[in-house]
Write an enzyme that holds these catalytic residues in place. Structure first.
Site, short mmCIF file in Angstrom:
data_model
loop_
_atom_site.label_atom_id
_atom_site.label_comp_id
_atom_site.label_asym_id
_atom_site.label_seq_id
_atom_site.Cartn_x
_atom_site.Cartn_y
_atom_site.Cartn_z
CG HIS A 53 119.50 6.87 45.31
ND1 HIS A 53 120.44 7.16 44.35
CD2 HIS A 53 118.70 7.96 45.40
CE1 HIS A 53 120.20 8.37 43.85
NE2 HIS A 53 119.16 8.88 44.48
CD GLU A 55 121.93 1.55 44.66
OE1 GLU A 55 122.41 1.57 43.51
OE2 GLU A 55 121.01 2.33 45.03
CD1 TRP A 176 80.58 3.45 34.15
CD2 TRP A 176 82.37 4.44 33.27
NE1 TRP A 176 80.93 4.48 34.98
CE2 TRP A 176 82.04 5.09 34.46
CE3 TRP A 176 83.46 4.88 32.53
CZ2 TRP A 176 82.77 6.18 34.93
CZ3 TRP A 176 84.19 5.95 33.00
CH2 TRP A 176 83.84 6.59 34.18
NE ARG A 190 92.98 8.62 34.54
CZ ARG A 190 91.83 9.18 34.86
NH1 ARG A 190 91.59 9.49 36.14
NH2 ARG A 190 90.91 9.42 33.94
CB THR A 202 88.88 15.61 26.81
OG1 THR A 202 89.16 14.86 25.63
CG2 THR A 202 88.53 14.66 27.94
NE ARG A 213 87.83 9.32 40.40
CZ ARG A 213 88.11 9.70 39.16
NH1 ARG A 213 88.99 10.67 38.94
NH2 ARG A 213 87.53 9.12 38.13
CB SER A 228 95.13 26.38 20.58
OG SER A 228 95.78 25.20 20.19
CG ASN A 305 93.61 10.35 21.32
OD1 ASN A 305 94.24 10.90 22.24
ND2 ASN A 305 92.58 9.56 21.55
#
Length: 369
Positions: A53, A55, A176, A190, A202, A213, A228, A305
């Site tokens: 950790h 400390e 884009w 990300r 998607t 990346r 699903s 979303n």
């Protein structure tokens, strides 16, 4: 560097905490600096899970520099731990080292700590203070606080759109809409997440990699795919590299072989059906919390979303807006028509910043405060 007051000390500790932004999960990102005579004599940040950790790193750094920490002040961005996990308690190490003062930004929300670390230091005669730059420390570990307090990860939904709120043309073309600086900034978000979540729509439409990346990181977030009916192609790019979690709505005869093939390839298939035969998104978030996921980064289509938002599963929106107009096309959220403004989802702006030519908006749902 001279440390003239507690704010100076905690600012530097926060800088050290940020060095672990992509690597400490499921542990919080913690920084520690040790100061004596207004001079930093040791500093460190929490290492990957199972390692030292902050400390301990700071004490080790001071020792390697030949510095005596007795009577010094330690600035730490979260209360020192007081329990045996994968590593011994940091509070014990600070007592043994003979620190004179410990300043923490916040108490640890972990019920195994929750003030006990500071209490142990005080009982040992160390001067203790808490609450310096608490807001900044909270933001650094917002997912850890969410998981400790609610049993849920902090869910951040990212979208990139034109100024009129469109994410893609009706033919699916979207590369884009925003510029390279915004895309690189998105990869930094990300990288700090524990998982990147998307939907089967998607995956089928874009065949994305959904990895980091554009920024340097030694840890790739795990991918979670809401699917699903287990329609995912076994050759999908999102399944390449590290194992993914595919979330289905029950194993049926038609997808049992697909589930077996996915598991054989090292992926985990979770079955979390709701009453309508779709994935129970709220149950998914509880399961991710149980699996020690601090932050979830969503990059999905308008349908998923909208479902996530309607079911109260999203804490904040990370939206990049490009200075362009597309007109009638695909939107960010499929929420359906409202009959009253009282039905609208209420948010509060947390930050607004220009990134390259685009605008980055971080807005939080009121229910997440």
């Amino acid at each position: 560097m001279q440390i003239l007051n507690d704010t100076d000390g905690m600012l530097l500790a926060l800088e050290w905490a940020a060095k672990g932004m992509y690597t400490t999960a499921p542990n919080p990102r913690i920084g520690c600096v040790i100061v004596k005579g207004n001079v930093v004599i040791g500093a460190g940040h929490t290492q990957p899970a199972g390692q030292a950790h902050a400390e301990i790193e700071a004490l080790r750094d001071a020792s390697e520099r030949g510095n005596d920490v007795r009577g010094a002040t330690a600035y730490v961005t979260l209360e020192p731990c007081n329990h045996h996990g994968r590593t011994p308690p940091c509070s014990d190490a600070l007592v043994r080292a003979g620190l004179g003062r410990v300043v923490a930004a916040m108490e640890d929300p972990n019920p195994l700590v929750a003030g006990q670390g500071l209490a142990k230091l005080a009982q040992a005669g160390i001067d203790v203070a808490c609450g310096v730059m608490a807001d900044a420390a909270y933001e650094m570990n917002i997912g850890f606080f969410s998981r400790m307090r609610r049993g849920l990860p902090w869910v951040r939904l990212k979208s990139a759109a034109s100024l009129d709120g469109m994410t893609a043309l009706y033919n699916g073309h979207s590369q884009w809409i925003t510029g390279p600086q915004a895309r690189a900034d998105g990869h930094a978000w990300r990288a700090r997440a524990c998982v990147i979540l998307t939907g089967i729509g998607t995956v089928k439409a874009d065949d994305p990699q959904l990895n980091v990346r554009a920024v340097a990181t030694g840890r790739q977030p795990r991918r979670v795919i809401v699917d699903s009916n287990l329609d995912i192609d076994l050759d999908a790019k999102v399944l390449a590299g590290s194992p993914s979690w595919i979330v289905a709505a029950g194993e049926h005869a038609h997808n049992a072989s697909k589930a077996a093939a996915l598991r054989a390839a090292g992926h985990d298939v979770l079955n979390l059906p709701n009453a309508a035969g779709k994935v129970d998104l709220a149950a998914l978030m509880r399961e991710l919390g149980r699996r020690a996921i601090n932050e979830v980064h969503v990059e999905a289509g308008a349908k998923l979303n909208g479902s996530l938002i309607r079911e109260g599963c999203v804490d904040e929106l990370l939206v990049y807006l490009a200075p362009s107009l597309i007109g009638e096309a695909q939107g960010m959220f499929a929420l359906g028509p409202l009959t009253s403004l009282e039905q609208r989802q209420r948010l509060a702006f947390h930050s607004v910043k220009q990134v390259g030519e685009d605008l980055r908006i971080l807005a939080r749902f009121i229910h997440s405060f």
